[in-house]
Design a protein around this motif. Structure first.
Motif, PDB file in Angstrom:
ATOM      1  N   ALA A  39       0.828  -1.203   0.000  1.00 36.67           N
ATOM      2  CA  ALA A  39       0.000   0.000   0.000  1.00 36.67           C
ATOM      3  C   ALA A  39       0.862   1.252   0.000  1.00 36.67           C
ATOM      4  O   ALA A  39       0.583   2.241  -0.705  1.00 36.67           O
ATOM      5  N   ALA A  40       1.947   1.229   0.801  1.00 37.04           N
ATOM      6  CA  ALA A  40       2.833   2.388   0.847  1.00 37.04           C
ATOM      7  C   ALA A  40       3.524   2.610  -0.490  1.00 37.04           C
ATOM      8  O   ALA A  40       3.659   3.748  -0.967  1.00 37.04           O
ATOM      9  N   ILE A  41       3.981   1.522  -1.113  1.00 36.51           N
ATOM     10  CA  ILE A  41       4.628   1.648  -2.429  1.00 36.51           C
ATOM     11  C   ILE A  41       3.653   2.196  -3.459  1.00 36.51           C
ATOM     12  O   ILE A  41       3.999   3.053  -4.288  1.00 36.51           O
ATOM     13  N   THR A  42       2.396   1.704  -3.413  1.00 38.06           N
ATOM     14  CA  THR A  42       1.378   2.216  -4.348  1.00 38.06           C
ATOM     15  C   THR A  42       1.168   3.706  -4.159  1.00 38.06           C
ATOM     16  O   THR A  42       1.064   4.478  -5.126  1.00 38.06           O
ATOM     17  N   ALA A  43       1.108   4.136  -2.903  1.00 39.47           N
ATOM     18  CA  ALA A  43       0.916   5.563  -2.633  1.00 39.47           C
ATOM     19  C   ALA A  43       2.119   6.382  -3.108  1.00 39.47           C
ATOM     20  O   ALA A  43       1.963   7.474  -3.672  1.00 39.47           O
ATOM     21  N   ILE A  44       3.318   5.847  -2.908  1.00 39.34           N
ATOM     22  CA  ILE A  44       4.517   6.554  -3.368  1.00 39.34           C
ATOM     23  C   ILE A  44       4.520   6.687  -4.884  1.00 39.34           C
ATOM     24  O   ILE A  44       4.801   7.758  -5.447  1.00 39.34           O
ATOM     25  N   VAL A  45       4.221   5.595  -5.584  1.00 41.19           N
ATOM     26  CA  VAL A  45       4.199   5.621  -7.047  1.00 41.19           C
ATOM     27  C   VAL A  45       3.159   6.619  -7.556  1.00 41.19           C
ATOM     28  O   VAL A  45       3.426   7.402  -8.480  1.00 41.19           O
ATOM     29  N   ALA A  46       1.967   6.606  -6.939  1.00 45.76           N
ATOM     30  CA  ALA A  46       0.917   7.540  -7.365  1.00 45.76           C
ATOM     31  C   ALA A  46       1.347   8.993  -7.145  1.00 45.76           C
ATOM     32  O   ALA A  46       1.150   9.864  -8.005  1.00 45.76           O
ATOM     33  N   ALA A  47       1.944   9.260  -5.963  1.00 47.88           N
ATOM     34  CA  ALA A  47       2.374  10.622  -5.678  1.00 47.88           C
ATOM     35  C   ALA A  47       3.500  11.068  -6.620  1.00 47.88           C
ATOM     36  O   ALA A  47       3.544  12.224  -7.063  1.00 47.88           O
ATOM     37  N   VAL A  68       2.781  11.026   2.012  1.00 47.67           N
ATOM     38  CA  VAL A  68       3.418   9.754   1.672  1.00 47.67           C
ATOM     39  C   VAL A  68       4.695   9.569   2.480  1.00 47.67           C
ATOM     40  O   VAL A  68       5.002   8.468   2.970  1.00 47.67           O
ATOM     41  N   ARG A  69       5.450  10.628   2.674  1.00 45.67           N
ATOM     42  CA  ARG A  69       6.687  10.530   3.449  1.00 45.67           C
ATOM     43  C   ARG A  69       6.380  10.128   4.899  1.00 45.67           C
ATOM     44  O   ARG A  69       7.050   9.263   5.484  1.00 45.67           O
ATOM     45  N   LEU A  70       5.363  10.767   5.470  1.00 41.59           N
ATOM     46  CA  LEU A  70       4.984  10.427   6.843  1.00 41.59           C
ATOM     47  C   LEU A  70       4.518   8.977   6.934  1.00 41.59           C
ATOM     48  O   LEU A  70       4.845   8.255   7.889  1.00 41.59           O
ATOM     49  N   LEU A  71       3.727   8.540   5.932  1.00 44.16           N
ATOM     50  CA  LEU A  71       3.232   7.161   5.909  1.00 44.16           C
ATOM     51  C   LEU A  71       4.394   6.164   5.857  1.00 44.16           C
ATOM     52  O   LEU A  71       4.444   5.188   6.625  1.00 44.16           O
ATOM     53  N   ALA A  72       5.356   6.398   4.971  1.00 46.93           N
ATOM     54  CA  ALA A  72       6.490   5.482   4.847  1.00 46.93           C
ATOM     55  C   ALA A  72       7.358   5.502   6.102  1.00 46.93           C
ATOM     56  O   ALA A  72       7.845   4.454   6.559  1.00 46.93           O
ATOM     57  N   ALA A  73       7.549   6.685   6.688  1.00 48.91           N
ATOM     58  CA  ALA A  73       8.369   6.779   7.906  1.00 48.91           C
ATOM     59  C   ALA A  73       7.725   6.004   9.050  1.00 48.91           C
ATOM     60  O   ALA A  73       8.404   5.275   9.806  1.00 48.91           O
ATOM     61  N   LEU A  74       6.409   6.143   9.230  1.00 49.95           N
ATOM     62  CA  LEU A  74       5.709   5.422  10.295  1.00 49.95           C
ATOM     63  C   LEU A  74       5.764   3.913  10.066  1.00 49.95           C
ATOM     64  O   LEU A  74       5.906   3.130  11.023  1.00 49.95           O
ATOM     65  N   LEU A  75       5.634   3.487   8.793  1.00 49.93           N
ATOM     66  CA  LEU A  75       5.677   2.058   8.483  1.00 49.93           C
ATOM     67  C   LEU A  75       7.038   1.476   8.863  1.00 49.93           C
ATOM     68  O   LEU A  75       7.120   0.416   9.515  1.00 49.93           O
ATOM     69  N   LEU A  76       8.107   2.153   8.479  1.00 49.81           N
ATOM     70  CA  LEU A  76       9.445   1.657   8.787  1.00 49.81           C
ATOM     71  C   LEU A  76       9.721   1.682  10.294  1.00 49.81           C
ATOM     72  O   LEU A  76      10.287   0.730  10.871  1.00 49.81           O
ATOM     73  N   HIS A  77       9.311   2.748  10.961  1.00 52.91           N
ATOM     74  CA  HIS A  77       9.548   2.867  12.408  1.00 52.91           C
ATOM     75  C   HIS A  77       8.771   1.818  13.196  1.00 52.91           C
ATOM     76  O   HIS A  77       9.275   1.239  14.180  1.00 52.91           O
ATOM     77  N   ARG A  78       7.547   1.527  12.786  1.00 54.65           N
ATOM     78  CA  ARG A  78       6.687   0.572  13.493  1.00 54.65           C
ATOM     79  C   ARG A  78       7.290  -0.819  13.478  1.00 54.65           C
ATOM     80  O   ARG A  78       7.162  -1.577  14.465  1.00 54.65           O
TER      81      ARG A  78
END
Length: 385
Positions: A39-47, A68-78
């Motif tokens: 989902a994060a990759i899809t959002a990054i590609v779309a953005a 998208v940056r915040l989403l990816a940062a939270l995913l990696l940190h979690r």
């Protein structure tokens, strides 16, 4: 130009999407959380692909990049991964905001980008969040510097466009000044021609008419014919002179066009009035010629007949006009003068003028004598090719 810019923006958007997606996908989080990572990759590609959108969407695309940056940062940190990703799309979005947005909207977008960078560091507790200096440097480098580069590029482009516009205006002013100078010079030449040549030509016609009337029936036929020819030629010269003066003045008040091959009948009548019988033959189908070429051919015929009248035996001449598929051929023949003295100087004058006129259009001149005949031949390509 606009299509080229559009293609370049698409290339940048696709490259940013590929790099950002690959970097996030290879960091290892995909094996732990495949659905969330997808989902994060899809959002990054779309953005990132939105970077190819029109310039007016630069603000919206920048907001999407922050999210998208915040989403990816939270995913990696979690999932316990270090917050590292390419940020190509984020940097390009900052550049677009600086280059395409103006006024408060541009500044607010830049502050939003900086806020997104700082928030990502603080939410994930990165090393930069532990030192305000590192946090400030990271925030400025990722959120402000691309924006400044975009602003500089836009300002430089505007400056260059302004310089080019000024250069075009100077060129237009220079051309206008040159045209005014040429017009004034042509007007001065026209005034001189009118004051000098037209006066003398008119006087010639008036005196010739006065002499003819004074002699009356007592004048020999040859003398009366010559005086009539002088009158007729002077009137024709005045008509041509006025037409040339109108051209020099940049006007054609009577709406009269310049003479061409279609007008050689009148020219032949003037020559016949001077005592030279001219036999004319036209071969081929007449075609529409460019005005400049048509006028030149008329002047060449005029010079040919004048040479036949001055340097021939003065009795008769022959003019052939031949229209070929790609050329016009003019040929004038006349008997040579019988007197030896005249024969010595029988090479017509004005051949250089004929040659120059023909060469302007890529034509050729051929002349010479054959037995007791003199011939002048001019071949000119139609259209000057």
């Amino acid at each position: 130009m606009s299509r080229s810019l559009a293609r370049q923006s698409v290339v940048v958007a696709v490259a940013a999407a590929l790099i950002d997606a690959v970097v996030l996908g290879l960091c290892g989080v995909f094996a732990v959380a495949p659905w969330q990572t997808a989902a994060a990759i899809t959002a990054i590609v779309a953005a990132d692909l939105a970077l190819a959108a029109p310039p007016r969407t630069a603000g919206v695309v920048a907001v999407a990049q922050v999210l998208v940056r915040l989403l990816a940062a939270l995913l990696l940190h979690r999932h316990g991964f270090p917050v590292r990703f390419a940020d190509v799309g984020f940097l390009v979005a900052g550049y677009r905001a600086g280059a395409w947005l103006a006024g408060p909207k541009s500044v607010l977008t830049m502050l939003l980008l900086c806020g997104g960078v700082a928030t990502a560091h603080m939410l994930t507790g990165s090393n930069a969040a532990q030192d305000w200096r590192l946090l400030l440097a990271s925030t400025v480098s990722a959120g402000c510097v691309p924006w400044l580069v975009g602003r500089y590029t836009a300002a430089r482009g505007a400056y260059i466009a302004d310089l080019e516009q000024r250069a075009r205006l100077r060129q237009q002013e220079h051309r206008a000044a040159l045209e005014r100078a040429v017009t004034e010079e042509r007007a001065a030449i026209a005034r001189d021609l009118h004051d000098v040549i037209s006066h003398h030509v008119s006087a010639i016609g008036i005196h010739a008419g006065a002499a003819r009337l004074a002699l009356g029936g007592a004048a020999p036929p040859a003398a009366a014919r010559s005086l009539s020819a002088v009158e007729s030629s002077s009137r024709a010269a005045m008509v041509d002179l006025r037409r040339q003066l109108d051209l020099l003045h940049g006007r054609d008040d009577d709406g009269q066009r310049q003479p061409g091959l279609a007008d050689i009948d009148g020219l032949i009548e003037h020559v016949r009035a001077a005592g030279l019988e001219v036999e004319t033959t036209v071969r081929g189908d007449a075609v529409e010629l460019p005005d400049s070429l048509n006028i030149t051919l008329y002047r060449i015929v005029q010079e040919m007949l004048t040479n036949a009248l001055r340097h021939g035996d003065g009795t008769h001449a022959r003019l052939d006009v031949e229209y070929l598929p790609k050329r016009v051929v003019l040929r004038a023949t006349n008997p040579l003068a019988r007197e030896p003295a005249a024969a010595d100087s029988s090479v017509p004058r004005g051949l250089n003028g004929i040659r120059r006129r023909a060469e302007l259009f890529g034509g050729e001149l051929d002349y010479g004598s054959d037995a007791a005949q003199w011939h002048t031949t001019v071949s000119v390509p139609i259209g000057g090719s």
